[in-house]
Structures are given as structure tokens and as C-alpha cells.
Design a protein around this motif. Sequence first.
Motif, PDB file in Angstrom:
ATOM      1  N   VAL A 178     -60.735 -12.919  16.958  1.00  0.00           N
ATOM      2  CA  VAL A 178     -61.115 -12.185  15.750  1.00  0.00           C
ATOM      3  C   VAL A 178     -62.636 -11.981  15.745  1.00  0.00           C
ATOM      4  O   VAL A 178     -63.398 -12.912  16.012  1.00  0.00           O
ATOM      5  CB  VAL A 178     -60.663 -12.940  14.490  1.00  0.00           C
ATOM      6  CG1 VAL A 178     -61.222 -12.283  13.224  1.00  0.00           C
ATOM      7  CG2 VAL A 178     -59.141 -12.973  14.415  1.00  0.00           C
ATOM      8  N   GLY A 179     -63.059 -10.742  15.474  1.00  0.00           N
ATOM      9  CA  GLY A 179     -64.484 -10.425  15.461  1.00  0.00           C
ATOM     10  C   GLY A 179     -64.986  -9.778  16.733  1.00  0.00           C
ATOM     11  O   GLY A 179     -66.105  -9.248  16.760  1.00  0.00           O
ATOM     12  N   ASP A 180     -64.172  -9.816  17.795  1.00  0.00           N
ATOM     13  CA  ASP A 180     -64.579  -9.171  19.052  1.00  0.00           C
ATOM     14  C   ASP A 180     -64.692  -7.660  18.860  1.00  0.00           C
ATOM     15  O   ASP A 180     -63.944  -7.061  18.080  1.00  0.00           O
ATOM     16  CB  ASP A 180     -63.557  -9.448  20.156  1.00  0.00           C
ATOM     17  CG  ASP A 180     -63.659 -10.847  20.718  1.00  0.00           C
ATOM     18  OD1 ASP A 180     -64.590 -11.571  20.336  1.00  0.00           O
ATOM     19  OD2 ASP A 180     -62.791 -11.218  21.536  1.00  0.00           O
ATOM     20  N   ARG A 181     -65.604  -7.044  19.613  1.00  0.00           N
ATOM     21  CA  ARG A 181     -65.695  -5.582  19.625  1.00  0.00           C
ATOM     22  C   ARG A 181     -64.604  -5.025  20.529  1.00  0.00           C
ATOM     23  O   ARG A 181     -64.248  -5.629  21.546  1.00  0.00           O
ATOM     24  CB  ARG A 181     -67.072  -5.129  20.114  1.00  0.00           C
ATOM     25  CG  ARG A 181     -68.195  -5.470  19.175  1.00  0.00           C
ATOM     26  CD  ARG A 181     -68.086  -4.719  17.862  1.00  0.00           C
ATOM     27  NE  ARG A 181     -68.261  -3.285  18.053  1.00  0.00           N
ATOM     28  CZ  ARG A 181     -67.891  -2.370  17.168  1.00  0.00           C
ATOM     29  NH1 ARG A 181     -67.281  -2.731  16.052  1.00  0.00           N
ATOM     30  NH2 ARG A 181     -68.101  -1.092  17.405  1.00  0.00           N
ATOM     31  N   PHE A 182     -64.088  -3.832  20.169  1.00  0.00           N
ATOM     32  CA  PHE A 182     -62.871  -3.293  20.795  1.00  0.00           C
ATOM     33  C   PHE A 182     -63.040  -1.794  21.013  1.00  0.00           C
ATOM     34  O   PHE A 182     -63.660  -1.109  20.192  1.00  0.00           O
ATOM     35  CB  PHE A 182     -61.699  -3.551  19.837  1.00  0.00           C
ATOM     36  CG  PHE A 182     -60.335  -3.233  20.383  1.00  0.00           C
ATOM     37  CD1 PHE A 182     -59.525  -4.234  20.886  1.00  0.00           C
ATOM     38  CD2 PHE A 182     -59.834  -1.938  20.355  1.00  0.00           C
ATOM     39  CE1 PHE A 182     -58.251  -3.951  21.371  1.00  0.00           C
ATOM     40  CE2 PHE A 182     -58.577  -1.639  20.833  1.00  0.00           C
ATOM     41  CZ  PHE A 182     -57.770  -2.650  21.341  1.00  0.00           C
ATOM     42  N   ILE A 183     -62.497  -1.270  22.133  1.00  0.00           N
ATOM     43  CA  ILE A 183     -62.527   0.172  22.375  1.00  0.00           C
ATOM     44  C   ILE A 183     -61.174   0.646  22.897  1.00  0.00           C
ATOM     45  O   ILE A 183     -60.578   0.012  23.776  1.00  0.00           O
ATOM     46  CB  ILE A 183     -63.664   0.559  23.358  1.00  0.00           C
ATOM     47  CG1 ILE A 183     -63.808   2.078  23.440  1.00  0.00           C
ATOM     48  CG2 ILE A 183     -63.458  -0.049  24.733  1.00  0.00           C
ATOM     49  CD1 ILE A 183     -65.103   2.540  24.099  1.00  0.00           C
ATOM     50  N   PHE A 184     -60.655   1.737  22.310  1.00  0.00           N
ATOM     51  CA  PHE A 184     -59.396   2.339  22.753  1.00  0.00           C
ATOM     52  C   PHE A 184     -59.666   3.260  23.930  1.00  0.00           C
ATOM     53  O   PHE A 184     -60.669   3.974  23.941  1.00  0.00           O
ATOM     54  CB  PHE A 184     -58.749   3.134  21.608  1.00  0.00           C
ATOM     55  CG  PHE A 184     -58.200   2.279  20.500  1.00  0.00           C
ATOM     56  CD1 PHE A 184     -56.885   1.827  20.542  1.00  0.00           C
ATOM     57  CD2 PHE A 184     -58.992   1.929  19.415  1.00  0.00           C
ATOM     58  CE1 PHE A 184     -56.376   1.039  19.523  1.00  0.00           C
ATOM     59  CE2 PHE A 184     -58.496   1.140  18.392  1.00  0.00           C
ATOM     60  CZ  PHE A 184     -57.177   0.694  18.439  1.00  0.00           C
ATOM     61  N   GLY A 185     -58.754   3.270  24.915  1.00  0.00           N
ATOM     62  CA  GLY A 185     -58.966   4.065  26.115  1.00  0.00           C
ATOM     63  C   GLY A 185     -58.009   5.216  26.283  1.00  0.00           C
ATOM     64  O   GLY A 185     -57.930   5.803  27.367  1.00  0.00           O
ATOM     65  N   GLU A 186     -57.276   5.567  25.200  1.00  0.00           N
ATOM     66  CA  GLU A 186     -56.258   6.600  25.328  1.00  0.00           C
ATOM     67  C   GLU A 186     -55.896   7.149  23.950  1.00  0.00           C
ATOM     68  O   GLU A 186     -55.982   6.442  22.945  1.00  0.00           O
ATOM     69  CB  GLU A 186     -55.029   5.974  25.994  1.00  0.00           C
ATOM     70  CG  GLU A 186     -53.896   6.871  26.354  1.00  0.00           C
ATOM     71  CD  GLU A 186     -52.819   6.104  27.113  1.00  0.00           C
ATOM     72  OE1 GLU A 186     -52.960   5.952  28.344  1.00  0.00           O
ATOM     73  OE2 GLU A 186     -51.847   5.634  26.482  1.00  0.00           O
ATOM     74  N   ILE A 187     -55.468   8.408  23.905  1.00  0.00           N
ATOM     75  CA  ILE A 187     -54.992   9.002  22.655  1.00  0.00           C
ATOM     76  C   ILE A 187     -53.607   8.456  22.323  1.00  0.00           C
ATOM     77  O   ILE A 187     -52.759   8.316  23.205  1.00  0.00           O
ATOM     78  CB  ILE A 187     -54.899  10.546  22.788  1.00  0.00           C
ATOM     79  CG1 ILE A 187     -56.277  11.159  23.036  1.00  0.00           C
ATOM     80  CG2 ILE A 187     -54.265  11.169  21.559  1.00  0.00           C
ATOM     81  CD1 ILE A 187     -56.234  12.634  23.370  1.00  0.00           C
ATOM     82  N   ASP A 188     -53.382   8.136  21.057  1.00  0.00           N
ATOM     83  CA  ASP A 188     -52.048   7.772  20.585  1.00  0.00           C
ATOM     84  C   ASP A 188     -51.851   8.387  19.206  1.00  0.00           C
ATOM     85  O   ASP A 188     -52.474   7.962  18.228  1.00  0.00           O
ATOM     86  CB  ASP A 188     -51.880   6.252  20.516  1.00  0.00           C
ATOM     87  CG  ASP A 188     -50.430   5.847  20.271  1.00  0.00           C
ATOM     88  OD1 ASP A 188     -49.922   6.145  19.165  1.00  0.00           O
ATOM     89  OD2 ASP A 188     -49.812   5.237  21.161  1.00  0.00           O
ATOM     90  N   GLU A 189     -50.991   9.387  19.129  1.00  0.00           N
ATOM     91  CA  GLU A 189     -50.796  10.133  17.887  1.00  0.00           C
ATOM     92  C   GLU A 189     -50.236   9.246  16.776  1.00  0.00           C
ATOM     93  O   GLU A 189     -50.655   9.351  15.615  1.00  0.00           O
ATOM     94  CB  GLU A 189     -49.854  11.313  18.130  1.00  0.00           C
ATOM     95  CG  GLU A 189     -49.738  12.248  16.943  1.00  0.00           C
ATOM     96  CD  GLU A 189     -48.946  13.501  17.280  1.00  0.00           C
ATOM     97  OE1 GLU A 189     -48.729  14.308  16.353  1.00  0.00           O
ATOM     98  OE2 GLU A 189     -48.553  13.669  18.444  1.00  0.00           O
ATOM     99  N   LYS A 190     -49.299   8.363  17.111  1.00  0.00           N
ATOM    100  CA  LYS A 190     -48.694   7.498  16.089  1.00  0.00           C
ATOM    101  C   LYS A 190     -49.719   6.543  15.490  1.00  0.00           C
ATOM    102  O   LYS A 190     -49.717   6.292  14.289  1.00  0.00           O
ATOM    103  CB  LYS A 190     -47.521   6.715  16.688  1.00  0.00           C
ATOM    104  CG  LYS A 190     -46.315   7.585  17.035  1.00  0.00           C
ATOM    105  CD  LYS A 190     -45.178   6.752  17.592  1.00  0.00           C
ATOM    106  CE  LYS A 190     -43.977   7.631  17.937  1.00  0.00           C
ATOM    107  NZ  LYS A 190     -42.877   6.825  18.538  1.00  0.00           N
TER     108      LYS A 190
END
Length: 298
Positions: free
Chosen positions: A202-214
Motif C-alpha cells: 500500500v502506498g507504492d507508485r503504480f503505472i498501467f501498461g495497457e488500455i482496458d475499456e472495462k
Amino acid sequence: VEAGFGAVNTAFALLRDNPRQQLIPANGVLVIDEAGMVDSRTMHGLLRMARERHTCVVAIGDPRQIQAVGAGGAWQILEAAAREAGTFAELTENRRQQREWHVRAVALTSRAIETEDAELFARAARIIEKEGDLVFVADKDAAIGDAIVWYEGELAKSPDVLLVAADKDTVRYLNEELLRRRPGRGYETRYLTDGGMRGLAVGDRFIFGEIDEKLGVVNGDTGSVEHTGKNLIGVRLDRTGEVVKFDSRKFLAWDHGYSTTITRAQGASVRAIGGIVDGATTAEAFHVMIGRSKEALR
């Protein structure tokens, strides 16, 4: 925030635009920033919707920076059409960098790439080295160690700081070292991702690597980890402030978000940037990197 009007990722605009929520306005103005990075298919979709809604399009790009990963030369086609129509303009004044030598280095790398002049590019590098902001070290481990120390020092001044590298492996090493040194980091849960096993607390920085419409996320969306269950991960998005929860067994395209690639950082405007430059770094990537920061550069 700096421009004073709403902004979304191009992929998000095409994904989420609908009759009830028109992200691309009717009878308005659509600004496509970093247009040189937009592939032809995405550009076609944006221009088609703008034309249908009688909306003016202002495309801003730089052919001397990193270009589109997808197919097509949309920027070159747009530039040629705009020149023919008399609607092309060139911005020559640098309003981001605050130090004279920094402005000069960015201008020189830009001109060197345009004219394919290696000596001109070397002059820019020597200017940065003379100011003490380009430092040579023995190996990658030393570079990562120096980058971490620099990052933590700049982070203590303000959170408006970014750490970048040309390749994903170096980014991963930077992220892992920053995680290890994060004060008060709690219990870590391990998950399988596209890039291998990753531990989240908890508290970690996070990055998404892909599109997800839902999920309502696009490639490059960042946030902070709010929940780390056995399978369920919760992330509060920086873009919306909403918490997105997903099954870690079904969505695997993510990583820690302290450091990122130079390509993903193109378009960023921060107070301070640090970067690791090695054999994987192109001239365009170096130009992009040194042009992201207003004050500090390393």
C-alpha cells in the motif's frame, strides 16, 4: 493543469467518447499535443470526429523527438497539408528551460538531429557536462546508484521530479531500488505481471501498461496503490482520483511507477529530471530527456 483546459490521452478519447459524453467538443477546438507520436490510425479517428463536429484541430509536434510507435507518418502528412494550406506555424521560443545553457543545449540537439550533425550534438553534450549535469560512471550499477541518490535529494525539495531510462530493464532496476529504500513501506504482496513477478505494498507508485475499456484505464495511467489482496489490486488514479480495482490474474500489464522510459515521458514537463544514458539511448531520446525539466537536470 498548465494549459488551463481539459486533457485526456488520445487512446482514452477514442475509447470513451460517446454521444452522452463528448470528450472531443462540437464547434470547439481540439489540441493534439505531441502529435508526432500519434500513429496514423489514431490520428485518422481524431480528425474524423473533429470534422463531423465542425471542430478546429491544432496539432503540435516535433519531428526531432521520438516518433509514433504505430504505423504511418501522420505528422509528416499533416505538416505538408498545413504548409500547402498556409496554416503551418513554427514555435522557436523556449519557455520551459530557465537556465541559458540549458536552453542552448536543447536547441543544439534539436538542430543536430534535423541536420544529422554529430559534432553539433557533441557540442550540446559538452555544454551539459561542463555544467556538471552530465556525469560519466564506470558501469550500469554505478549509474543506478547515482540516479537513486540524485532522485531522493530532488524529491526532498518537491515531488515534481522524474527518473527515466531508455530501456525497460533499467527502469525496473530503478523502481526496485526506490521501493527498497521507501521509508515505512509495509507488507508486500507478490503478483505475476507481463514483466515477471512484482511485489506491491500500500502506498507504492503504480503505472498501467495497457488500455482496458472495462477498467477505464489507458497505457501510461499512473496512481498509488490502495489495496493489495490475494488477487485483487486497488489503485487510486492520478488522472481522476477514482480507485480502480482489478483481478491480478486477468490484468497483467502493469509495473511500479517511480521510474519510466524516456518514450513514455515525452510530453512531460517537470521541475527536475534525471536519466540514465547508455548504448540504448538514441539522439532523439536524449533530446527529449533533456527538454523535460525546467530547472534541474542530471
